[in-house]
Design a protein around this motif. Structure first.
Motif, PDB file in Angstrom:
ATOM      1  N   ARG A  72       0.857  -1.135  -0.070  1.00 45.09           N
ATOM      2  CA  ARG A  72       0.098   0.055   0.001  1.00 45.09           C
ATOM      3  C   ARG A  72       0.925   1.266   0.053  1.00 45.09           C
ATOM      4  O   ARG A  72       0.605   2.350  -0.998  1.00 45.09           O
ATOM      5  N   LEU A  73       1.920   1.009   0.708  1.00 42.78           N
ATOM      6  CA  LEU A  73       3.006   2.334   0.947  1.00 42.78           C
ATOM      7  C   LEU A  73       3.497   2.538  -0.625  1.00 42.78           C
ATOM      8  O   LEU A  73       3.524   3.781  -0.919  1.00 42.78           O
ATOM      9  N   GLN A  75       1.953   1.937  -3.359  1.00 43.71           N
ATOM     10  CA  GLN A  75       1.150   2.429  -4.155  1.00 43.71           C
ATOM     11  C   GLN A  75       0.854   3.820  -3.911  1.00 43.71           C
ATOM     12  O   GLN A  75       0.770   4.577  -4.890  1.00 43.71           O
ATOM     13  N   GLN A  76       0.978   4.170  -2.857  1.00 44.60           N
ATOM     14  CA  GLN A  76       0.642   5.689  -2.375  1.00 44.60           C
ATOM     15  C   GLN A  76       1.805   6.312  -2.842  1.00 44.60           C
ATOM     16  O   GLN A  76       1.592   7.696  -3.144  1.00 44.60           O
ATOM     17  N   GLN A  77       3.042   6.009  -2.552  1.00 45.36           N
ATOM     18  CA  GLN A  77       4.197   6.804  -3.278  1.00 45.36           C
ATOM     19  C   GLN A  77       4.165   6.909  -4.596  1.00 45.36           C
ATOM     20  O   GLN A  77       4.391   7.935  -5.246  1.00 45.36           O
ATOM     21  N   LEU A  79       1.384   6.911  -6.464  1.00 46.97           N
ATOM     22  CA  LEU A  79       0.178   7.967  -6.704  1.00 46.97           C
ATOM     23  C   LEU A  79       0.722   9.215  -6.410  1.00 46.97           C
ATOM     24  O   LEU A  79       0.484  10.071  -7.210  1.00 46.97           O
ATOM     25  N   ILE A  80       1.342   9.385  -5.327  1.00 46.23           N
ATOM     26  CA  ILE A  80       2.062  10.691  -5.029  1.00 46.23           C
ATOM     27  C   ILE A  80       2.900  11.399  -6.411  1.00 46.23           C
ATOM     28  O   ILE A  80       2.888  12.436  -6.615  1.00 46.23           O
ATOM     29  N   ASN A  83       0.779  12.329  -8.897  1.00 51.01           N
ATOM     30  CA  ASN A  83       0.026  13.559  -8.798  1.00 51.01           C
ATOM     31  C   ASN A  83       1.072  14.575  -8.748  1.00 51.01           C
ATOM     32  O   ASN A  83       0.823  15.593  -9.507  1.00 51.01           O
TER      33      ASN A  83
END
Length: 139
Positions: A72-73, A75-77, A79-80, A83
């Motif tokens: 998840r981390l 994936q979030q990285q 996504l960041i 973005n």
């Protein structure tokens, strides 16, 4: 004498037998205690094995949760990063659009100024023509 010796021997044998029987009873008691303790040890071994299985299960569960959190981390990285790239691209496009609009506005103002100057020049020419026509008609 023989009877006395035999009595003594019998007495001695009976006391030996009694001592041996007492020893057997004592050993049987100890054997029962050992069997009880073996049962306790076996129960404790079972408990230890259950506890070890539970610990292993918890370790496995922890590893799965940790792997999921790491995924998840990541994936979030990602996504960041996406973005940020998007925001950078939007910022560049916004800056480009702003500069383009600013240049168009400046050009429009310049053209307006030229247009105003052309109008003034034309008005001045029309006045001169009117003046000239007025002078010519009065002659």
């Amino acid at each position: 004498y023989r009877l006395t010796v035999q009595d003594k021997t019998d007495s001695h044998s009976h006391s030996r037998i009694a001592a041996l029987e007492a020893m057997v009873r004592e050993l049987q008691g100890q054997l029962e205690e050992i069997e009880e303790q073996e049962g306790v040890v076996s129960d404790l071994k079972d408990r230890v094995q259950r506890a070890e299985r539970q610990v292993n299960d918890k370790d496995s569960q922890f590893d799965r949760v940790q792997a999921d959190l790491e995924r998840r981390l990541a994936q979030q990285q990602q996504l960041i990063t996406k973005n940020r790239q998007y925001m950078d691209a939007v910022g560049r496009r916004k800056l480009l659009a702003s500069n383009t609009l600013n240049n168009a506005l400046m050009e429009m103002r310049s053209k307006r100024k030229e247009s105003d100057q052309s109008v003034e020049t034309l008005e001045a020419l029309v006045k001169r023509m009117d003046q000239f026509m007025t002078e010519e008609s009065s002659r």
